[in-house]
Scaffold this motif. Structure first.
Motif, PDB file in Angstrom:
ATOM      1  N   GLY A 245       1.744   2.027  -3.392  1.00  0.00           N
ATOM      2  CA  GLY A 245       0.631   2.299  -4.286  1.00  0.00           C
ATOM      3  C   GLY A 245       0.077   1.082  -4.980  1.00  0.00           C
TER       4      GLY A 245
ATOM      5  N   SER B 162       0.826  -1.212   0.000  1.00  0.00           N
ATOM      6  CA  SER B 162       0.000   0.000   0.000  1.00  0.00           C
ATOM      7  C   SER B 162       0.857   1.259   0.000  1.00  0.00           C
ATOM      8  CB  SER B 162      -0.934  -0.007   1.216  1.00  0.00           C
ATOM      9  OG  SER B 162      -0.195   0.093   2.432  1.00  0.00           O
ATOM     10  N   ARG B 163       1.996   1.215   0.682  1.00  0.00           N
ATOM     11  CA  ARG B 163       2.910   2.355   0.686  1.00  0.00           C
ATOM     12  C   ARG B 163       3.517   2.591  -0.693  1.00  0.00           C
ATOM     13  NH1 ARG B 163       2.295   5.676   4.754  1.00  0.00           N
ATOM     14  NH2 ARG B 163       4.486   6.335   4.568  1.00  0.00           N
TER      15      ARG B 163
END
Length: 280
Positions: free
Chosen positions: A127, A124-125
């Protein structure tokens, strides 16, 4: 003089094999004696789609672990180039081998968690959308395969490292004088002379991969995990038949078939070694 070892061999290997082989031709209930049914268990087994699915999953897991062998070869070669701290690197890579598989599975189950797992957080960091790695049958075997590669990396590095140390350094010095670089030395000297060790690692990897059970049992087994039905390995199917459904005759037939699969796979590897393994 060999009687103690012979007694242990018969008690721990020969007698269990004969007992299992006999039960594979019987209908054995949870309690009481079994009845002879001939080859009915094998006929049912060959017509059971769950067995073929489990066999395909075991074959896929084995192939994933074999794909990890080039990683072990490269890491072993890099560790041999380290002048200081070589033993420390080997210890770090060997730690998963001596760690309980259940503990490893629990840690990786947390890492793979689709809601709050570490892997999805890192993605998630970056993207990237995360997945339910151990709750989606599309990813389960691949996710478990990554764990298997990580767990087997230590022992593979030890075997391959010993093979690298047996290569005479004079060959590298002579090739360097002839203008060969490190890449050419790796493919022309290291890989051919490392092939016996690599063959041993390949045989051990195939045998252990086909017997994989604990990772599936711990990482996938839960009340709400619907992916387990399509992600069972052949050993997990044996466990389910023998200790959950108490169909010991059918489970014994699975064990005998698995033994034959391992024997055939090992025989094929020994036949193919003549083409790529160099002992001189």
């Amino acid at each position: 003089m060999i009687a103690p070892a012979l007694v242990g061999l018969v008690a721990l290997y020969v007698w269990p094999f004969l007992t299992t082989f006999g039960k594979s031709f019987m209908d054995v209930p949870a309690f009481g004696p079994g009845t002879f049914t001939g080859v009915d268990n094998y006929t049912e087994l060959l017509g059971d789609e769950r067995f073929w699915q489990a066999l395909r999953n075991s074959a896929l897991y084995t192939a994933i672990l074999l794909l990890g062998l080039p990683v072990a070869v490269v890491l072993a070669a890099l560790i041999e180039q380290v002048s200081r701290g070589r033993a420390g690197y080997r210890v770090l890579f060997f730690l998963p081998v001596v760690t309980l598989p259940v503990a490893v599975s629990m840690v990786w189950r947390f890492i793979y968690n689709g809601d709050f797992g570490l892997l999805n957080y890192v993605l998630s960091r970056l993207g990237v959308d995360g997945q339910y790695w151990v709750a989606d049958a599309t990813f389960t075997i691949w996710a478990v395969g990554v764990v298997g590669i990580w767990m087997s990396l230590g022992i593979n590095l030890i075997i391959l490292g010993a093979g690298l140390q047996s290569i005479p350094p004079d060959l590298y010095e002579a090739s360097a004088l002839d203008g060969a670089g490190r890449v050419r030395q790796f493919f022309r000297i290291t890989l051919p002379l490392l092939s016996p060790s690599l063959f041993l690692v390949t045989v051990l990897t195939v045998i252990s991969a086909l017997q994989m059970f604990d990772l599936i049992f711990v990482m996938l087994r839960s009340v709400n995990n619907t992916a387990l039905a399509d992600s069972k390995t052949i050993v997990y199917l044996f466990y389910e038949k023998a200790f959950v459904e108490f169909d010991q005759g059918y489970a014994a037939a699975i064990a005998i078939v698995l033994l034959m699969v391992i024997m055939v796979a090992t025989l094929v590897q020994f036949r193919l070694q003549r083409r790529w393994v160099f002992y001189d």
